[in-house]
Design a protein around this motif. Structure first.
Motif, PDB file in Angstrom:
ATOM      1  N   ASP A 178       0.836  -1.185   0.000  1.00  8.09           N
ATOM      2  CA  ASP A 178       0.000   0.000   0.000  1.00  8.09           C
ATOM      3  C   ASP A 178       0.875   1.241   0.000  1.00  8.09           C
ATOM      4  OD1 ASP A 178      -2.237  -1.562   0.050  1.00  8.09           O
ATOM      5  OD2 ASP A 178      -2.556  -1.393   2.212  1.00  8.09           O
ATOM      6  N   GLY A 179       0.364   2.292  -0.639  1.00  6.61           N
ATOM      7  CA  GLY A 179       1.042   3.572  -0.611  1.00  6.61           C
ATOM      8  C   GLY A 179       0.652   4.347   0.636  1.00  6.61           C
ATOM      9  N   PRO A 180       1.014   5.631   0.677  1.00 14.89           N
ATOM     10  CA  PRO A 180       0.656   6.462   1.834  1.00 14.89           C
ATOM     11  C   PRO A 180      -0.855   6.504   2.036  1.00 14.89           C
ATOM     12  CG  PRO A 180       2.266   7.549   0.431  1.00 14.89           C
ATOM     13  CD  PRO A 180       1.784   6.356  -0.329  1.00 14.89           C
ATOM     14  N   ALA A 181      -1.282   6.538   3.282  1.00 13.88           N
ATOM     15  CA  ALA A 181      -2.702   6.617   3.591  1.00 13.88           C
ATOM     16  C   ALA A 181      -3.251   7.991   3.225  1.00 13.88           C
ATOM     17  CB  ALA A 181      -2.932   6.340   5.076  1.00 13.88           C
ATOM     18  N   GLY A 182      -4.569   8.075   3.093  1.00 10.30           N
ATOM     19  CA  GLY A 182      -5.200   9.349   2.788  1.00 10.30           C
ATOM     20  C   GLY A 182      -6.144   9.228   1.615  1.00 10.30           C
ATOM     21  N   PRO A 183      -6.871  10.303   1.295  1.00  8.86           N
ATOM     22  CA  PRO A 183      -7.867  10.248   0.223  1.00  8.86           C
ATOM     23  C   PRO A 183      -7.257   9.963  -1.134  1.00  8.86           C
ATOM     24  CG  PRO A 183      -7.481  12.518   0.945  1.00  8.86           C
ATOM     25  CD  PRO A 183      -6.813  11.622   1.940  1.00  8.86           C
ATOM     26  N   ASP A 184      -5.988  10.289  -1.328  1.00 10.08           N
ATOM     27  CA  ASP A 184      -5.330  10.038  -2.614  1.00 10.08           C
ATOM     28  C   ASP A 184      -4.423   8.813  -2.563  1.00 10.08           C
ATOM     29  OD1 ASP A 184      -6.502  12.319  -3.727  1.00 10.08           O
ATOM     30  OD2 ASP A 184      -4.933  13.597  -2.898  1.00 10.08           O
ATOM     31  N   GLY A 185      -4.653   7.950  -1.597  1.00  9.02           N
ATOM     32  CA  GLY A 185      -3.802   6.782  -1.436  1.00  9.02           C
ATOM     33  C   GLY A 185      -3.952   5.813  -2.598  1.00  9.02           C
ATOM     34  N   ALA A 186      -2.969   4.926  -2.717  1.00  6.68           N
ATOM     35  CA  ALA A 186      -2.962   3.960  -3.801  1.00  6.68           C
ATOM     36  C   ALA A 186      -2.532   2.607  -3.270  1.00  6.68           C
ATOM     37  CB  ALA A 186      -2.022   4.414  -4.917  1.00  6.68           C
ATOM     38  N   ALA A 187      -2.953   1.571  -3.977  1.00  6.47           N
ATOM     39  CA  ALA A 187      -2.484   0.219  -3.714  1.00  6.47           C
ATOM     40  C   ALA A 187      -1.639  -0.216  -4.898  1.00  6.47           C
ATOM     41  CB  ALA A 187      -3.655  -0.730  -3.506  1.00  6.47           C
ATOM     42  N   TYR A 188      -0.610  -1.012  -4.635  1.00  5.74           N
ATOM     43  CA  TYR A 188       0.285  -1.471  -5.688  1.00  5.74           C
ATOM     44  C   TYR A 188       0.122  -2.974  -5.874  1.00  5.74           C
ATOM     45  CZ  TYR A 188       2.327   3.112  -4.971  1.00  5.74           C
ATOM     46  OH  TYR A 188       2.510   4.464  -4.848  1.00  5.74           O
ATOM     47  N   TYR A 189      -0.040  -3.348  -7.129  1.00  4.07           N
ATOM     48  CA  TYR A 189      -0.180  -4.756  -7.498  1.00  4.07           C
ATOM     49  C   TYR A 189       1.015  -5.145  -8.362  1.00  4.07           C
ATOM     50  CZ  TYR A 189      -5.028  -4.353  -5.904  1.00  4.07           C
ATOM     51  OH  TYR A 189      -6.153  -4.152  -5.141  1.00  4.07           O
ATOM     52  N   ALA A 190       1.322  -6.439  -8.403  1.00  6.29           N
ATOM     53  CA  ALA A 190       2.483  -6.875  -9.169  1.00  6.29           C
ATOM     54  C   ALA A 190       2.252  -8.267  -9.745  1.00  6.29           C
ATOM     55  CB  ALA A 190       3.737  -6.882  -8.297  1.00  6.29           C
ATOM     56  N   ALA A 191       2.871  -8.503 -10.893  1.00  4.36           N
ATOM     57  CA  ALA A 191       2.910  -9.824 -11.518  1.00  4.36           C
ATOM     58  C   ALA A 191       4.341 -10.091 -11.938  1.00  4.36           C
ATOM     59  CB  ALA A 191       1.985  -9.877 -12.738  1.00  4.36           C
ATOM     60  N   ASP A 192       4.809 -11.330 -11.738  1.00  3.52           N
ATOM     61  CA  ASP A 192       6.176 -11.650 -12.135  1.00  3.52           C
ATOM     62  C   ASP A 192       6.166 -12.642 -13.293  1.00  3.52           C
ATOM     63  OD1 ASP A 192       6.732 -14.552 -11.038  1.00  3.52           O
ATOM     64  OD2 ASP A 192       5.716 -13.478  -9.433  1.00  3.52           O
ATOM     65  N   ARG A 193       7.246 -12.624 -14.032  1.00  6.58           N
ATOM     66  CA  ARG A 193       7.333 -13.381 -15.286  1.00  6.58           C
ATOM     67  C   ARG A 193       7.203 -14.889 -15.076  1.00  6.58           C
ATOM     68  NH1 ARG A 193      11.215 -15.793 -18.682  1.00  6.58           N
ATOM     69  NH2 ARG A 193      10.726 -15.485 -20.903  1.00  6.58           N
ATOM     70  N   SER A 194       7.893 -15.440 -14.090  1.00  5.63           N
ATOM     71  CA  SER A 194       7.882 -16.895 -13.910  1.00  5.63           C
ATOM     72  C   SER A 194       6.481 -17.403 -13.595  1.00  5.63           C
ATOM     73  CB  SER A 194       8.861 -17.301 -12.807  1.00  5.63           C
ATOM     74  OG  SER A 194       8.513 -16.685 -11.575  1.00  5.63           O
ATOM     75  N   ARG A 195       5.769 -16.690 -12.732  1.00  5.50           N
ATOM     76  CA  ARG A 195       4.417 -17.121 -12.389  1.00  5.50           C
ATOM     77  C   ARG A 195       3.472 -16.947 -13.571  1.00  5.50           C
ATOM     78  NH1 ARG A 195      -0.199 -14.894  -9.808  1.00  5.50           N
ATOM     79  NH2 ARG A 195      -1.330 -16.452  -8.568  1.00  5.50           N
TER      80      ARG A 195
END
Length: 207
Positions: A178-195
């Motif tokens: 998760d990014g910084p908290a607050g109304p403009d906060g963001a969540a980060y997702y990821a995918a890797d090549r092997s999977r």
């Protein structure tokens, strides 16, 4: 390697200055820019800069931004010479409207964790709810992992943008941090090549 991609319903071409007017119209739409540009109005100069950056990325990294247009399929090998057969290599006829954008860019990762390759996508509201953003993004990930050999791809998604979070999960991306908290906060997702490659091989084996 070909930088033109095709799905069942879409033709994806690297963005160019020929797309400038269509991109400006698309990215200045209030529902599109709300999450893609933090609701800031994009200028013609900025659109030019984005196109130029994408062209540089294709030349140096092998990836960039693709314009999304409806795919058109010919009637078959006997259709040579007909209007239906006069499509380009991606199955998209000239003049088809731009309905969105999907692609990759590299930038400093969240919280200073090195350089990330981030997936981006946007779609005209008239085409929401049909699975097209996921379809285009899956083609981009297949290309990035299978052709270019990118090791990891991330997505930065506003907390309020539940639709994009759902697309990331559909693509098999996992919530990473998760990014910084607050109304403009963001969540980060990821995918890797092997999977990703492993899951695609399983799909191919059972299909």
């Amino acid at each position: 390697m070909s930088e033109v991609l095709r799905t069942v319903r879409l033709a994806l071409h690297p963005v160019s200055m020929r797309d400038h007017r269509a991109l400006l119209t698309h990215w200045t739409g209030p529902l599109v820019r709300r999450h893609l540009f933090d609701d800031r109005m994009v200028t013609p100069v900025q659109v030019s800069e984005i196109i130029e950056a994408s062209e540089r990325d294709f030349a140096t990294e092998g990836y960039g931004l693709w314009a999304l247009r409806p795919a058109r399929w010919s009637a078959g090998i006997d259709a040579a010479g007909t209007d239906a057969a006069r499509t380009d290599a991606a199955g998209s006829a000239p003049g088809e409207p731009l309905i969105g954008v999907a692609g990759l860019s590299h930038h400093e990762g969240p919280l200073g964790h090195g350089v990330d390759v981030e997936i981006l996508y946007s779609l005209d509201p008239d085409h929401w709810g049909r699975g097209l953003a996921a379809e285009a993004s899956r083609a981009v990930l297949d290309y990035a992992f299978g052709v270019v050999g990118v090791h990891r791809i991330t997505a930065e998604i506003d907390m309020a943008n539940g639709a994009s979070a759902e697309i990331a999960l559909q693509l098999g991306m996992r919530r990473w941090r998760d990014g910084p908290a607050g109304p403009d906060g963001a969540a980060y997702y990821a995918a890797d090549r092997s999977r990703w490659i492993g899951s695609r091989r399983i799909i191919d084996a059972v299909s």
